[in-house]
Design an enzyme around this catalytic site. Structure first.
Site, PDB file in Angstrom:
ATOM      1  N   MET A 145     -16.653  -4.360 -36.229  1.00  0.00           N
ATOM      2  CA  MET A 145     -16.043  -3.813 -35.014  1.00  0.00           C
ATOM      3  C   MET A 145     -15.174  -2.624 -35.342  1.00  0.00           C
ATOM      4  O   MET A 145     -15.096  -2.218 -36.482  1.00  0.00           O
ATOM      5  CB  MET A 145     -15.208  -4.908 -34.362  1.00  0.00           C
ATOM      6  CG  MET A 145     -15.706  -5.250 -32.982  1.00  0.00           C
ATOM      7  SD  MET A 145     -14.467  -5.987 -31.992  1.00  0.00           S
ATOM      8  CE  MET A 145     -15.194  -7.544 -31.606  1.00  0.00           C
ATOM      9  N   CYS A 146     -14.500  -2.108 -34.419  1.00  0.00           N
ATOM     10  CA  CYS A 146     -13.608  -0.967 -34.481  1.00  0.00           C
ATOM     11  C   CYS A 146     -13.468  -0.522 -33.032  1.00  0.00           C
ATOM     12  O   CYS A 146     -14.369  -0.747 -32.242  1.00  0.00           O
ATOM     13  CB  CYS A 146     -14.151   0.240 -35.252  1.00  0.00           C
ATOM     14  SG  CYS A 146     -13.934   0.103 -37.043  1.00  0.00           S
ATOM     15  N   GLY A 147     -12.356   0.096 -32.722  1.00  0.00           N
ATOM     16  CA  GLY A 147     -12.200   0.625 -31.371  1.00  0.00           C
ATOM     17  C   GLY A 147     -12.003   2.121 -31.473  1.00  0.00           C
ATOM     18  O   GLY A 147     -11.312   2.590 -32.376  1.00  0.00           O
TER      19      GLY A 147
END
Lengths: 299, 235
Positions: free
Chosen positions: A1-3
């Site tokens: 993930m990562c935003g």
């Protein structure tokens, strides 16, 4: 993930709010990436000067460093302190001399990015504390991008935090993972692109820098990336005057955009956009896979 | 916005989402509150998931992931866009997205109907197991991948690799198909298929709105490994 988040203003009236808007977007993305956070803001800048975003250990004497730079910079540089980071502004013609001086005399100081308008900050820790440490909410500018990282391909370090900058006023944030970054890194190094980490996203940034150095526009560089970058990616990139978005053909990583007369905003999830002004009436859409989107500021 | 006043209103700007979902789960066949209205969803994930009663839930705004997931019997109407996996694993009931739907709309759903007024992006109806999906706009790539049963009706266009590794799901597309996935072929549109399509369109409130003869039908060629009787002894 990562935003990842990005904000490109069309309406100059909002420029004073850019940092506050970006900070709010970044903090909402904490649960997609609590390991580190970073952001780049395109603010004011002089035509003949360049800003160096510098990073060093906590408590570092940046004032002493600035005094030492007055030699190679041909005068005392303007200095703005932001915790572990500092931005020094020097005459553009002195950039090479200052960088050589830093590399030789101050290996303890990292140059995070340079540009006439871009300032870049990143640190390990929760996005809210990173945003607060650097005073993001008080920053003004025309556009900015941000990233919250959940590390996969390299360690949780400040050097591995996004955005990555490999060229003047250029930066990139990435959600995903590239599979051909080692081969590409070797190739780009041969082309003279400075790549400092083992991080896959820095290779993507270096790739775009290389393409643009060879004459491509941001849009053309992104288009070429579709062919040469293998892996999963949603990128948001910034240049001095522009802001671009690209997703891989499989569209593994999420992306939502909102556009109004006042701005174009990007978020990994719609949640990141809900506090923006006029969002209820914005055109909200999902950027298509393998499609280059970019916006340029009127010069 | 609604002609009939709702029985219960939850404002998610002031009430935690968990309270809404708990209240919805506590509803029984005898509950008086049949109509629910949800304000300020603000992209939250898992709004109105796991409903198991014939309630009507109207959501005013954009929702995040998995809205109306695992739905059974309830009608969930989203007056906005939906994030990934809207109505995923729905068992029965009706889910209506008034805006666009993101990826994997109706994924693995066993039954009920999902209607999307706008576009649905990639992997719409992936591994669908009996749901009927009607998209008034277009759908993205890899839609109906490994679709086992049910129907996918698209009034617009379909992206790359439609119906890859399809089993028995029935696909109807009115516009263009960018490419067909492995083992997916165009099939003859006979009267029984037109009747089936008309029935699905009617259930989606589109009776008479479009001409069934404008659609093409796609289905499995049944040529992949799993369809060959010679391979049955491998199990």
């Amino acid at each position: 993930m990562c935003g990842i988040v990005g904000l490109f203003l069309k309406d100059p009236k909002l420029e004073g709010e850019l940092g506050a808007m970006l900070a709010s977007m970044l903090c909402v993305m904490t649960d997609r990436g609590p390991d580190s956070a970073g952001f780049a803001v395109y603010g004011a800048g002089g035509k003949d000067s360049v800003k160096l975003s510098l990073r060093a250990a906590r408590g570092y004497d940046f004032e002493g460093l600035a005094a030492g730079l007055s030699g190679p910079a041909n005068g005392m540089p303007a200095l703005v302190l932001h915790g572990t980071h500092a931005v020094v502004e020097i005459p553009q013609v002195r950039e090479a001399a200052v960088r050589a001086f830093l590399a030789e005399r101050h290996p303890e100081v990292a140059v995070v990015g340079t540009g006439s308008r871009m300032e870049i900050f990143k640190e390990v820790g929760l996005p809210s504390s990173v945003a607060q440490t650097f005073g993001l909410a008080q920053m003004r500018g025309t556009h900015g991008i941000g990233h919250t990282r959940m590390a996969t391909e390299s360690a949780v370090t400040t050097a591995g935090a996004h955005p990555f900058s490999t060229g003047a006023d250029q930066c990139l944030v990435h959600n995903g993972s590239l599979s051909n970054h080692n081969a590409l890194r070797r190739q780009l190094k041969r082309e003279g692109i400075a790549i400092e980490t083992e991080n896959d996203s820095e290779v993507a940034a270096g790739y775009l820098t290389w393409r643009m150095r060879e004459g491509a526009s941001l849009g053309q560089a992104l288009e070429a990336g579709l062919k040469d970058l293998d892996g999963f990616f949603t990128f948001v990139v910034g240049t001095e005057s522009g802001f671009g978005v690209l997703r891989d053909p499989i569209a593994c990583k999420p992306a939502v955009m909102a556009e109004t007369d006042q701005y174009v905003a990007f978020g990994s999830e719609y949640r990141a956009l809900v506090d923006l002004p006029g969002i209820a009436k914005a055109k909200v859409f999902e950027p298509e896979p393998a499609t280059v989107y970019f916006w340029e500021r009127a010069q | 916005m609604n002609a009939i006043a709702p029985d219960v209103t939850f404002d998610l700007a002031t009430t935690p989402l968990r309270e809404l979902n708990e209240a919805l789960h506590k509803a029984t066949a005898e509950s008086n509150a049949r109509r629910w209205r949800v304000l300020n969803p603000n992209g939250r994930h898992a709004v109105a998931v796991g409903l198991a009663m014939p309630l009507t839930v109207e959501i005013e705004g954009n929702v995040g992931y998995y809205c109306a997931g695992m739905n059974a019997e309830a009608s969930v109407i989203i007056h906005g866009n939906a994030g990934q996996g809207v109505a995923e694993n729905m068992m029965s009931g009706f889910v209506h997205v008034r805006g666009d739907a993101s990826q994997s709309a109706g994924a693995t759903a066993h039954g009920g109907m999902l209607v999307v007024d706008g576009n649905a992006s990639a992997r719409c109806g992936i591994s669908m197991k009996g749901v009927d999906i009607v998209v008034k706009g277009s759908i993205g790539h890899m839609s109906a991948f490994m679709g086992q049963s049910g129907s996918l009706v698209v009034l617009g266009d379909a992206g790359e690799a439609l119906g890859d590794s399809l089993y028995e799901a029935k696909l109807f597309v009115r516009g263009t198909v960018k490419s067909l996935g492995a083992d997916c072929i165009e099939k003859e549109m006979r009267d029984e298929h037109k009747a089936l399509l008309a029935q699905k369109l009617k259930a989606a409130g589109l009776e008479g709105a479009v001409d069934v003869s404008e659609f093409k039908r796609y289905g499995s060629a049944r040529q992949l490994y799993n369809f060959h009787v010679d391979n049955a002894s491998a199990y």
